[in-house]
Design a protein around this motif. Structure first.
Motif, PDB file in Angstrom:
ATOM      1  N   SER A  90      50.628  37.997  74.984  1.00  0.00           N
ATOM      2  CA  SER A  90      50.079  39.415  76.089  1.00  0.00           C
ATOM      3  C   SER A  90      50.662  40.605  76.684  1.00  0.00           C
ATOM      4  O   SER A  90      52.123  40.477  76.099  1.00  0.00           O
ATOM      5  N   ARG A  91      50.998  41.744  76.577  1.00  0.00           N
ATOM      6  CA  ARG A  91      51.277  42.315  76.948  1.00  0.00           C
ATOM      7  C   ARG A  91      52.241  42.514  78.580  1.00  0.00           C
ATOM      8  O   ARG A  91      53.437  42.708  78.028  1.00  0.00           O
ATOM      9  N   GLY A  92      52.066  41.451  79.272  1.00  0.00           N
ATOM     10  CA  GLY A  92      52.794  41.300  80.545  1.00  0.00           C
ATOM     11  C   GLY A  92      53.950  40.307  80.096  1.00  0.00           C
ATOM     12  O   GLY A  92      55.299  40.381  80.982  1.00  0.00           O
ATOM     13  N   MET A  93      53.439  39.470  79.484  1.00  0.00           N
ATOM     14  CA  MET A  93      54.391  38.508  79.074  1.00  0.00           C
ATOM     15  C   MET A  93      55.624  39.461  78.634  1.00  0.00           C
ATOM     16  O   MET A  93      56.637  38.789  78.515  1.00  0.00           O
ATOM     17  N   ALA A  94      55.187  39.994  77.485  1.00  0.00           N
ATOM     18  CA  ALA A  94      56.468  40.502  76.308  1.00  0.00           C
ATOM     19  C   ALA A  94      57.362  41.510  77.558  1.00  0.00           C
ATOM     20  O   ALA A  94      58.124  41.697  77.301  1.00  0.00           O
ATOM     21  N   ALA A  95      56.540  42.245  78.959  1.00  0.00           N
ATOM     22  CA  ALA A  95      57.131  43.087  79.810  1.00  0.00           C
ATOM     23  C   ALA A  95      58.087  42.560  81.024  1.00  0.00           C
ATOM     24  O   ALA A  95      59.063  42.490  80.781  1.00  0.00           O
ATOM     25  N   THR A  96      57.204  41.127  80.794  1.00  0.00           N
ATOM     26  CA  THR A  96      58.027  40.118  81.803  1.00  0.00           C
ATOM     27  C   THR A  96      59.933  39.917  80.225  1.00  0.00           C
ATOM     28  O   THR A  96      60.914  39.935  81.245  1.00  0.00           O
ATOM     29  N   GLY A 130      40.147  16.834  82.504  1.00  0.00           N
ATOM     30  CA  GLY A 130      40.300  17.612  81.586  1.00  0.00           C
ATOM     31  C   GLY A 130      41.607  18.273  82.003  1.00  0.00           C
ATOM     32  O   GLY A 130      42.053  18.152  82.469  1.00  0.00           O
ATOM     33  N   LYS A 131      42.168  19.640  81.097  1.00  0.00           N
ATOM     34  CA  LYS A 131      42.274  20.469  82.041  1.00  0.00           C
ATOM     35  C   LYS A 131      42.252  21.192  82.192  1.00  0.00           C
ATOM     36  O   LYS A 131      40.932  21.879  81.936  1.00  0.00           O
ATOM     37  N   THR A 132      42.757  22.575  83.045  1.00  0.00           N
ATOM     38  CA  THR A 132      42.055  24.035  83.865  1.00  0.00           C
ATOM     39  C   THR A 132      43.057  24.986  83.430  1.00  0.00           C
ATOM     40  O   THR A 132      44.095  25.133  82.420  1.00  0.00           O
ATOM     41  N   ASN A 133      42.350  25.997  82.873  1.00  0.00           N
ATOM     42  CA  ASN A 133      43.107  27.577  83.059  1.00  0.00           C
ATOM     43  C   ASN A 133      44.503  27.639  83.384  1.00  0.00           C
ATOM     44  O   ASN A 133      44.528  27.648  84.944  1.00  0.00           O
ATOM     45  N   THR A 134      45.045  28.741  83.131  1.00  0.00           N
ATOM     46  CA  THR A 134      46.197  29.450  84.048  1.00  0.00           C
ATOM     47  C   THR A 134      46.500  30.911  83.035  1.00  0.00           C
ATOM     48  O   THR A 134      46.307  30.231  81.347  1.00  0.00           O
ATOM     49  N   PRO A 135      47.329  31.530  83.418  1.00  0.00           N
ATOM     50  CA  PRO A 135      48.299  32.516  82.734  1.00  0.00           C
ATOM     51  C   PRO A 135      48.817  32.416  81.524  1.00  0.00           C
ATOM     52  O   PRO A 135      49.563  30.684  81.358  1.00  0.00           O
ATOM     53  N   GLU A 136      48.728  32.795  80.564  1.00  0.00           N
ATOM     54  CA  GLU A 136      49.680  32.510  79.350  1.00  0.00           C
ATOM     55  C   GLU A 136      51.416  32.151  79.964  1.00  0.00           C
ATOM     56  O   GLU A 136      52.315  32.590  80.663  1.00  0.00           O
ATOM     57  N   PHE A 137      51.930  30.562  79.683  1.00  0.00           N
ATOM     58  CA  PHE A 137      53.070  30.436  79.881  1.00  0.00           C
ATOM     59  C   PHE A 137      53.164  30.252  81.234  1.00  0.00           C
ATOM     60  O   PHE A 137      54.621  29.920  82.107  1.00  0.00           O
ATOM     61  N   GLY A 138      51.953  30.623  82.205  1.00  0.00           N
ATOM     62  CA  GLY A 138      52.660  30.439  83.991  1.00  0.00           C
ATOM     63  C   GLY A 138      53.127  31.314  84.395  1.00  0.00           C
ATOM     64  O   GLY A 138      53.688  31.732  85.530  1.00  0.00           O
ATOM     65  N   TYR A 139      53.418  32.464  83.506  1.00  0.00           N
ATOM     66  CA  TYR A 139      54.023  33.817  84.099  1.00  0.00           C
ATOM     67  C   TYR A 139      53.897  34.282  85.283  1.00  0.00           C
ATOM     68  O   TYR A 139      54.595  35.246  86.009  1.00  0.00           O
ATOM     69  N   THR A 140      52.005  34.837  85.722  1.00  0.00           N
ATOM     70  CA  THR A 140      52.099  35.470  86.132  1.00  0.00           C
ATOM     71  C   THR A 140      51.092  34.593  87.377  1.00  0.00           C
ATOM     72  O   THR A 140      51.013  33.635  86.796  1.00  0.00           O
ATOM     73  N   THR A 166      45.419  34.042  87.078  1.00  0.00           N
ATOM     74  CA  THR A 166      45.249  33.531  85.886  1.00  0.00           C
ATOM     75  C   THR A 166      43.625  34.111  84.604  1.00  0.00           C
ATOM     76  O   THR A 166      42.668  34.088  84.827  1.00  0.00           O
ATOM     77  N   ASP A 167      44.931  34.428  84.265  1.00  0.00           N
ATOM     78  CA  ASP A 167      43.854  35.211  82.415  1.00  0.00           C
ATOM     79  C   ASP A 167      44.475  35.285  81.335  1.00  0.00           C
ATOM     80  O   ASP A 167      46.201  35.663  81.701  1.00  0.00           O
ATOM     81  N   ASN A 168      44.566  35.169  80.507  1.00  0.00           N
ATOM     82  CA  ASN A 168      45.391  34.456  79.200  1.00  0.00           C
ATOM     83  C   ASN A 168      44.550  34.742  77.735  1.00  0.00           C
ATOM     84  O   ASN A 168      43.220  35.287  77.729  1.00  0.00           O
ATOM     85  N   HIS A 188      62.119  34.222  71.516  1.00  0.00           N
ATOM     86  CA  HIS A 188      62.199  34.577  70.272  1.00  0.00           C
ATOM     87  C   HIS A 188      60.339  35.082  69.781  1.00  0.00           C
ATOM     88  O   HIS A 188      60.463  35.320  69.076  1.00  0.00           O
ATOM     89  N   PHE A 189      59.202  35.070  70.447  1.00  0.00           N
ATOM     90  CA  PHE A 189      58.314  35.034  70.437  1.00  0.00           C
ATOM     91  C   PHE A 189      58.156  36.406  70.466  1.00  0.00           C
ATOM     92  O   PHE A 189      57.446  36.805  69.444  1.00  0.00           O
ATOM     93  N   LEU A 190      58.845  37.304  70.782  1.00  0.00           N
ATOM     94  CA  LEU A 190      58.749  38.871  71.016  1.00  0.00           C
ATOM     95  C   LEU A 190      59.061  39.592  69.177  1.00  0.00           C
ATOM     96  O   LEU A 190      58.542  40.311  68.727  1.00  0.00           O
ATOM     97  N   GLU A 191      60.271  38.659  68.301  1.00  0.00           N
ATOM     98  CA  GLU A 191      60.544  39.544  67.135  1.00  0.00           C
ATOM     99  C   GLU A 191      59.223  38.461  66.114  1.00  0.00           C
ATOM    100  O   GLU A 191      59.094  39.372  65.379  1.00  0.00           O
TER     101      GLU A 191
END
Length: 378
Positions: free
Chosen positions: A252-258, A34-44, A47-49, A242-245
């Motif tokens: 997540s806020r962290g992904m947006a800040a990145t 199966g699949k395991t967990n990752t931060p959103e798009f692996g940005y940090t 591991t929390d999303n 493009h997801f910001l618009e």
């Protein structure tokens, strides 16, 4: 199989094809659990999303498993699977391996085809790698044999030049090991250094000559860490901006800040960062003129409680997001690197030793790791 990237945007996404990695796993007869967990798009690096929440460390569920391959490391550490794939763009295999007490191997860039980036050429700034998280070193050798080799989907993939499995009995007599306790510019907890240096004494008992070295990276905060952080942010801004618009409320806020950080920079600045990257590569390459391997702590601290990234070490301030991971240098350079679980803290938390080799010298890492595995029982 549903593949979400840890994002609400892809909560119901099912790909239309297998990645090269998955296809080779199936062809080799692997049973995919199966699949395991990752931060959103692996940005940090934790591991929390927003979709599935956080991944707990099996050694203490109140602490982080690290990231971005935190789910993979936790699954292996918990005994739910013998082998898990990880992706490493700044330490995302070695960080969770260090925190969870498993063996994490990032091979030479190009050794394993990488066809899951946004484009065929998006795996170089910084270098992105597929690799393994395992409980035993020999499983990592088997992993390399199964997944290495050219594939037309990855223009940077490399031909098979050698096989790694099964491993031979290690003979380390006369090996030269360079030891950098801090890559010249990190602060590292004393307990972490003590545990890593204890493992190095084991290597000396096996006949290695261990020497503490300086890499000439006293300015590493600028030419390594800042270069990596900026390249990473630009990568996210280019491919996910493009997801910001359109979907800002669903990321997540962290992904947006990145993404917002990455939008600040120009192509000219990108080229200047490559000058820094070149300088860092040359400094690592000089090590191999006198030594067979380079050893550092994987991380400056053991696993920390969820949401409480360290802000100081020994009373001195560090950056809470990147001041505790000694891993990103080797995503700028592409050298193979592994995290070996070399001991535990006074609280019983795993501590990892990072072992780095010249390009295409994974067998050296596996050999010394096997020797340590035979002499250290956690």
């Amino acid at each position: 199989m549903r593949t979400t990237f840890g994002s609400k945007l892809f909560a119901d996404h099912v790909p239309g094809r297998d990645a090269v990695f998955v296809a080779r796993a199936r062809q080799a007869g692997a049973v995919i659990l199966g699949k395991t967990n990752t931060p959103e798009f692996g940005y940090t690096a934790v591991t929390d999303n927003p979709l599935f929440g956080r991944t707990n460390n099996p050694h203490d569920p109140g602490r982080t498993a690290g990231g971005s391959s935190g789910g993979s490391a936790a699954v292996v550490a918990a005994g739910l699977a013998p082998i898990a794939e990880g992706s490493d763009g700044g330490g995302s295999i070695r960080i969770p391996a260090g925190f969870c007490g498993v063996y994490g191997m990032k091979p030479t860039f190009g050794r394993i085809p990488y066809d899951t980036g946004p484009t065929r050429f998006s795996v170089v700034d910084p270098f992105l790698h597929h690799g393994s998280l395992t409980r035993y070193v020999e499983d990592a050798a088997l992993f390399l044999d199964v997944f290495q080799g050219l594939h037309p989907a990855d223009p940077f993939s490399l031909p098979v030049t050698e096989r790694f499995f099964p491993l031979e009995e290690p003979d380390l007599k006369g090996w030269r090991i360079a030891y950098s306790p801090d890559l010249d510019y990190f602060r590292v907890e004393r307990e972490v250094r003590t545990v890593v240096e204890g493992a190095l004494r084991r290597l000396e008992e096996w006949g290695c000559r261990v020497e503490e070295v300086s890499l000439g990276l006293e300015d590493g905060a600028e030419i390594v860490t800042n270069t990596f952080v900026n390249l990473w942010a630009v990568w996210f801004a280019a491919h996910y901006g493009h997801f910001l618009e359109k979907e800002r409320d669903r990321i997540s806020r962290g992904m947006a800040a990145t993404i917002e950080h990455g939008r600040r920079f120009s192509a000219v600045e990108m080229e200047r960062w490559r000058q820094n990257r070149s300088a860092a590569y040359e400094k690592v390459e000089k090590v191999w003129q006198s030594f067979d391997l380079l050893v550092t702590p994987t991380l400056a601290v053991p696993a920390f409680p969820h949401g409480r990234n360290p802000r100081e070490i020994d009373g001195k301030p560090i950056h809470p997001h990147n001041g505790w991971m000694l891993t990103s240098l080797f995503n700028l350079t592409g050298h193979p690197a592994a995290s070996f679980p070399c001991g535990r803290s006074s609280e019983g938390l795993p501590i990892g030793m990072q072992i780095v080799a010249p390009r295409f010298a994974e067998k050296r890492i596996l050999t010394v790791s096997r020797a340590l595995e035979q002499s250290i029982r956690l």
